[in-house]
Design a protein around this motif. Structure first.
Motif, mmCIF file in Angstrom:
data_model
loop_
_atom_site.group_PDB
_atom_site.id
_atom_site.type_symbol
_atom_site.label_atom_id
_atom_site.label_comp_id
_atom_site.label_asym_id
_atom_site.label_seq_id
_atom_site.Cartn_x
_atom_site.Cartn_y
_atom_site.Cartn_z
ATOM 1 N N ALA A 1 8.172 -18.843 5.548
ATOM 2 C CA ALA A 1 9.306 -18.425 4.728
ATOM 3 C C ALA A 1 8.846 -17.625 3.518
ATOM 4 N N GLU A 2 7.741 -18.046 2.900
ATOM 5 C CA GLU A 2 7.236 -17.387 1.689
ATOM 6 C C GLU A 2 7.016 -15.896 1.911
ATOM 7 N N TYR A 3 6.307 -15.559 2.974
ATOM 8 C CA TYR A 3 5.982 -14.146 3.196
ATOM 9 C C TYR A 3 7.165 -13.364 3.754
ATOM 10 N N PHE A 4 8.015 -14.014 4.539
ATOM 11 C CA PHE A 4 9.221 -13.320 4.993
ATOM 12 C C PHE A 4 10.104 -12.945 3.800
ATOM 13 N N VAL A 5 10.375 -13.922 2.940
ATOM 14 C CA VAL A 5 11.273 -13.671 1.805
ATOM 15 C C VAL A 5 10.686 -12.629 0.862
ATOM 16 N N HIS A 6 9.390 -12.726 0.553
ATOM 17 C CA HIS A 6 8.806 -11.760 -0.374
ATOM 18 C C HIS A 6 8.683 -10.370 0.253
ATOM 19 N N HIS A 7 8.512 -10.311 1.563
ATOM 20 C CA HIS A 7 8.556 -9.003 2.236
ATOM 21 C C HIS A 7 9.927 -8.363 2.007
ATOM 22 N N GLU A 8 10.972 -9.174 2.175
ATOM 23 C CA GLU A 8 12.329 -8.655 1.950
ATOM 24 C C GLU A 8 12.592 -8.380 0.475
ATOM 25 N N ASP B 1 0.835 -1.209 0.000
ATOM 26 C CA ASP B 1 0.000 0.000 0.000
ATOM 27 C C ASP B 1 0.866 1.255 0.000
ATOM 28 N N ALA B 2 1.976 1.209 0.729
ATOM 29 C CA ALA B 2 2.828 2.393 0.874
ATOM 30 C C ALA B 2 3.607 2.709 -0.400
ATOM 31 N N VAL B 3 4.104 1.667 -1.098
ATOM 32 C CA VAL B 3 4.984 1.923 -2.243
ATOM 33 C C VAL B 3 4.252 1.908 -3.579
ATOM 34 N N GLY B 4 3.067 1.292 -3.630
ATOM 35 C CA GLY B 4 2.319 1.263 -4.877
ATOM 36 C C GLY B 4 2.696 0.101 -5.780
ATOM 37 N N PRO B 5 2.077 0.034 -6.966
ATOM 38 C CA PRO B 5 2.200 -1.141 -7.833
ATOM 39 C C PRO B 5 3.437 -1.199 -8.718
ATOM 40 N N ASP B 6 4.166 -0.119 -8.841
ATOM 41 C CA ASP B 6 5.210 -0.050 -9.869
ATOM 42 C C ASP B 6 6.627 -0.084 -9.334
ATOM 43 N N GLN B 7 6.796 -0.427 -8.065
ATOM 44 C CA GLN B 7 8.135 -0.463 -7.486
ATOM 45 C C GLN B 7 8.851 -1.763 -7.847
ATOM 46 N N PRO B 8 10.168 -1.723 -7.962
ATOM 47 C CA PRO B 8 10.916 -2.946 -8.282
ATOM 48 C C PRO B 8 10.939 -3.905 -7.099
ATOM 49 N N THR B 9 11.214 -5.159 -7.387
ATOM 50 C CA THR B 9 11.394 -6.171 -6.356
ATOM 51 C C THR B 9 12.654 -6.970 -6.700
ATOM 52 N N LEU B 10 13.047 -7.864 -5.807
ATOM 53 C CA LEU B 10 14.186 -8.736 -6.079
ATOM 54 C C LEU B 10 13.817 -9.918 -6.966
ATOM 55 N N CYS B 11 12.533 -10.085 -7.263
ATOM 56 C CA CYS B 11 12.091 -11.125 -8.190
ATOM 57 C C CYS B 11 12.269 -10.580 -9.602
ATOM 58 N N GLU B 12 13.202 -11.143 -10.325
ATOM 59 C CA GLU B 12 13.601 -10.581 -11.623
ATOM 60 C C GLU B 12 12.406 -10.374 -12.551
ATOM 61 N N GLY B 13 12.253 -9.135 -13.024
ATOM 62 C CA GLY B 13 11.195 -8.811 -13.968
ATOM 63 C C GLY B 13 9.858 -8.490 -13.338
ATOM 64 N N TRP B 14 9.762 -8.615 -12.029
ATOM 65 C CA TRP B 14 8.490 -8.375 -11.351
ATOM 66 C C TRP B 14 8.473 -7.044 -10.623
ATOM 67 N N THR B 15 7.382 -6.310 -10.785
ATOM 68 C CA THR B 15 7.105 -5.149 -9.951
ATOM 69 C C THR B 15 6.340 -5.618 -8.708
ATOM 70 N N VAL C 1 10.730 -6.834 -1.448
ATOM 71 C CA VAL C 1 10.341 -5.440 -1.651
ATOM 72 C C VAL C 1 11.256 -4.517 -0.848
ATOM 73 N N ARG C 2 11.483 -4.845 0.412
ATOM 74 C CA ARG C 2 12.295 -3.988 1.285
ATOM 75 C C ARG C 2 13.705 -3.798 0.739
ATOM 76 N N ARG C 3 14.307 -4.885 0.255
ATOM 77 C CA ARG C 3 15.731 -4.858 -0.124
ATOM 78 C C ARG C 3 15.967 -4.570 -1.599
ATOM 79 N N ALA C 4 14.923 -4.189 -2.316
ATOM 80 C CA ALA C 4 15.084 -3.842 -3.730
ATOM 81 C C ALA C 4 15.577 -2.412 -3.902
ATOM 82 N N VAL C 5 15.805 -1.711 -2.801
ATOM 83 C CA VAL C 5 16.350 -0.349 -2.845
ATOM 84 C C VAL C 5 17.762 -0.380 -2.281
ATOM 85 N N PRO C 6 18.658 0.492 -2.769
ATOM 86 C CA PRO C 6 20.069 0.401 -2.384
ATOM 87 C C PRO C 6 20.359 0.729 -0.926
ATOM 88 N N ASP C 7 19.500 1.461 -0.256
ATOM 89 C CA ASP C 7 19.792 1.884 1.114
ATOM 90 C C ASP C 7 18.990 1.099 2.149
#
Length: 213
Positions: free
Chosen positions: A103-110, A17-31, A112-118
């Motif tokens: 594990a599924e939700y922990f990893v996918h939470h990360e 909800d906070a970042v919206g639909p178009d942010q990158p993720t660590l899943c290659e090719g997926w927003t 999104v969180r870790r798809a930014v450099p900082d």
């Protein structure tokens, strides 16, 4: 005990909800939109589920995801994920859903969180770390079968678990908190906060291995 699969589910949906639909993720090719749709069809669409695990059926999963994405807005998809699986889903069974989703939700939470450099690693509760350690000890052998060497998982206190027996390339010891070991074994090597001990060439090969999860 706290069901951390539910904790991570709600936290991830709040982040969506906070970042919206178009942010990158660590899943290659997926927003973030694609990731939310993945979570939705995984729990709600019996025709989509098999292709998540079986490559030969992945085309069906992709079509079902595209259909869900076309039929529902991002907000609708996130709300459906937040509300949990329907009663007919195996993920709604007591105990089983937590086993599959921790594990599924922990990893996918990360993802999104870790798809930014900082990004900054979270300080997770000890109970959650213990649960992740239990899961990674059970699943690491299957997850890291493509590793080019043996692999030992080690906690900061020295506790160890062998994920893969030594090969002709020797063995690498991976040290970190359970959450970080989990991310590494799920193929998120680039962002996992771990220390690796072993032959430098073998370590480099391990860092770039696609574990296929």
């Amino acid at each position: 005990m706290t069901d951390y699969s539910k904790v991570e589910r709600l936290a991830l949906c709040d982040l969506f909800d906070a970042v919206g639909p178009d942010q990158p993720t660590l899943c290659e090719g997926w927003t973030t939109h694609d990731l939310a749709v993945h979570l939705y069809v995984r729990e709600n669409d019996p025709l989509a589920g098999p292709g998540i695990m079986i490559p030969a059926l992945s085309d069906t999963t992709e079509r079902r995801m595209a259909r869900a994405k076309a039929n529902h807005t991002f907000t609708e998809i996130v709300d459906k994920v937040r509300n949990g699986p329907p009663t007919f889903s195996i993920y709604s069974f007591p105990g089983l859903g937590a086993q599959f989703n921790t594990a599924e939700y922990f990893v996918h939470h990360e993802d999104v969180r870790r798809a930014v450099p900082d990004f900054q690693p979270r300080d997770l509760p000890a109970e959650q770390q213990q649960g992740l350690w239990k899961q990674i000890r059970l699943s690491a052998k299957g997850m890291t079968r493509k590793a080019p060497s043996g692999l030992v998982l080690r906690l900061p206190d020295g506790t160890e678990s062998v994920a893969k027996k030594p090969t002709d390339s020797g063995s690498v010891t991976l040290t970190g908190e359970p959450a970080e070991l989990m991310l590494f074994c799920f193929g998120r090597q680039a962002v996992a906060q771990v220390e690796l001990e072993g032959d430098p060439e073998t370590i480099e090969a391990l860092r770039t291995t696609s574990f296929g999860v």
